[in-house]
Write a protein that holds these residues in place. Structure first.
Motif, short mmCIF file in Angstrom:
data_model
loop_
_atom_site.label_atom_id
_atom_site.label_comp_id
_atom_site.label_asym_id
_atom_site.label_seq_id
_atom_site.Cartn_x
_atom_site.Cartn_y
_atom_site.Cartn_z
N ASP A 76 120.90 -10.95 14.24
CA ASP A 76 121.88 -10.37 15.16
C ASP A 76 122.46 -11.45 16.06
O ASP A 76 122.16 -12.64 15.87
CB ASP A 76 121.27 -9.23 15.97
CG ASP A 76 120.10 -9.68 16.81
OD1 ASP A 76 119.96 -10.92 17.02
OD2 ASP A 76 119.31 -8.83 17.24
N GLY A 77 123.26 -11.06 17.05
CA GLY A 77 123.92 -12.03 17.91
C GLY A 77 122.95 -12.82 18.76
O GLY A 77 123.28 -13.92 19.22
N ALA A 78 121.75 -12.28 19.02
CA ALA A 78 120.75 -12.99 19.83
C ALA A 78 119.84 -13.82 18.93
O ALA A 78 118.82 -14.33 19.39
CB ALA A 78 119.92 -11.99 20.64
N TYR A 79 120.22 -13.95 17.65
CA TYR A 79 119.43 -14.70 16.66
C TYR A 79 118.02 -14.16 16.50
O TYR A 79 117.03 -14.88 16.46
CB TYR A 79 119.40 -16.19 17.01
CG TYR A 79 120.80 -16.78 17.08
CD1 TYR A 79 121.57 -16.93 15.93
CD2 TYR A 79 121.36 -17.16 18.31
CE1 TYR A 79 122.86 -17.44 15.99
CE2 TYR A 79 122.65 -17.67 18.38
CZ TYR A 79 123.41 -17.80 17.21
OH TYR A 79 124.69 -18.28 17.28
N CYS A 80 118.02 -12.83 16.42
CA CYS A 80 116.77 -12.14 16.11
C CYS A 80 116.73 -11.93 14.59
O CYS A 80 117.56 -11.22 14.03
CB CYS A 80 116.69 -10.79 16.85
SG CYS A 80 115.20 -9.85 16.41
N TRP A 81 115.76 -12.61 13.96
CA TRP A 81 115.67 -12.58 12.47
C TRP A 81 114.70 -11.49 12.04
O TRP A 81 113.58 -11.39 12.54
CB TRP A 81 115.13 -13.93 11.95
CG TRP A 81 116.04 -15.10 12.28
CD1 TRP A 81 116.02 -15.87 13.40
CD2 TRP A 81 117.12 -15.57 11.47
NE1 TRP A 81 116.99 -16.82 13.36
CE2 TRP A 81 117.71 -16.66 12.15
CE3 TRP A 81 117.67 -15.20 10.24
CZ2 TRP A 81 118.78 -17.37 11.67
CZ3 TRP A 81 118.72 -15.93 9.77
CH2 TRP A 81 119.27 -16.99 10.45
N THR A 82 115.19 -10.65 11.08
CA THR A 82 114.35 -9.56 10.56
C THR A 82 114.47 -9.52 9.03
O THR A 82 115.44 -10.02 8.46
CB THR A 82 114.78 -8.20 11.13
OG1 THR A 82 116.17 -7.98 10.81
CG2 THR A 82 114.56 -8.15 12.63
#
Length: 358
Positions: free
Chosen positions: A348-354
């Protein structure tokens, strides 16, 4: 209609007298017991033999080797020649056939020997009278073996004409019917089939029907191969020869065509089995590579999710390059383009990788 009535009817017509030969049972039996099928067992017929093949296969040298064996009492291709005083007439159609044959036969003769061999310059045999004249000359001079080299240049017409070929062999039979074996040299067909080049003589199929024995010659990898086929041999076979100096050949192998066919079938089956095994091994290796790649992609994706939260793709690529090896550019491309391990991840935009749900 009774036979008497039929005879009476025929007597009212003019019918020429039968001039063909008729043999009593006793005569035919005596001839069968006296005449051998071959003058060289399984190789050269006591009637008509056709030696044929492509140009430059060594047909004329084989003829010379045979003639040399006949006049010296030697062997031809390791086979005994019928023991009789031979006098050979070579009927050549090529220009200077006499010089070529003399030179080639001499290579297989004792030095200084003058053999009972004469070379005739054979013209196109245009009429039955030509054949009869030649037949009389051969008989008068006491020749008991005739070579015709070659069929193509002696015939009066096209090689594909049944009538032309019948006329030629009608002439040849004059000699055979007088007890003189004839060896005819010819060319092979250049047609190809499922097993390579045809082993049939060039021209009309009547050629094959007109001879008692056929010898097909061809060259391969410096060797001369002869296939022997005919009415009287117990089993058709192939001979492998190493050509020597002049009219000399060394027999390397003799094997039946049936055994060769069995060997070739086995070799083909082995090739197919190896091909199938190679294809299976290739597929197995591909599957192994695919499994290894999938496992590696899963480990990389797991590493990103657990170790790279809040990091931009370029930073993640740098860490992956250090951890797993390889080009940072490749990691960046795959993460940004959604390829390989990148296809397993969402960010996502906050660089949360899933991990994506699969």
């Amino acid at each position: 209609m009774s036979s008497n009535t039929a005879l009476a009817t025929l007597e009212t017509e003019y019918i020429p007298e039968w001039d063909g030969k008729v043999f009593t049972w006793e005569e035919a039996l005596a001839a069968a017991e006296e005449v051998e099928d071959f003058i060289v067992d399984g190789a050269i017929s006591s009637a008509t033999t056709l030696l044929y093949g492509e140009s430059k296969t060594g047909k004329s040298y084989l003829v010379c080797a045979l003639v040399a064996a006949m006049v010296t009492g030697g062997t031809f291709l390791d086979k005994e020649v019928d023991d009789r005083p031979w006098k050979v007439a070579i009927l050549g159609t090529d220009d200077n056939a006499q010089t070529e044959y003399v030179k080639r036969i001499s290579t297989a003769l004792p030095e200084g020997m003058v053999p009972p061999v004469d070379i005739f310059q054979l013209p196109i045999m245009r009429t039955p009278a030509k054949w009869k004249s030649l037949h009389k000359k051969i008989l008068d001079q006491g020749y008991n073996f005739v070579v015709i080299d070659s069929l193509t240049q002696a015939i009066n017409g096209t090689i594909n004409s049944d009538e032309t070929i019948r006329d030629f062999f009608d002439g040849v039979r004059l000699f055979v019917n007088s007890g003189i074996p004839v060896l005819v040299v010819a060319h092979s067909s250049e047609k190809t089939g499922p097993n390579g080049k045809s082993d049939l003589p060039l021209g009309s199929s009547t050629i094959t029907q007109s001879v008692r024995h056929r010898v097909y010659a061809y060259r391969q990898n410096g060797r001369v191969f002869l296939k022997f086929k005919g009415n009287h041999i117990a089993e058709e076979y192939r001979m492998t020869l190493a050509p020597g100096a002049g009219a000399r050949f060394t027999v390397l192998e003799e094997k039946s065509l049936a055994a060769l066919a069995e060997e070739n079938a086995k070799k083909k089956a082995d090739r197919e089995a190896k091909k199938e095994a190679a294809a299976q091994a290739k597929e197995q290796a591909k599957q192994q590579r695919t499994t290894a790649t999938l496992d590696r992609n899963a480990r990389i994706a797991e590493y990103v999710v657990t170790k790279c939260q809040g990091m931009k793709p370029a930073t993640v690529a740098d860490k992956l390059s250090q951890e797993f090896g390889g080009s940072k550019t490749t990691y960046t491309t795959n993460l940004s383009g959604g390829r390989a391990y990148g296809a397993l991840l969402s960010v996502d935009g906050a660089y949360c990788w899933t991990r994506k749900e699969v």
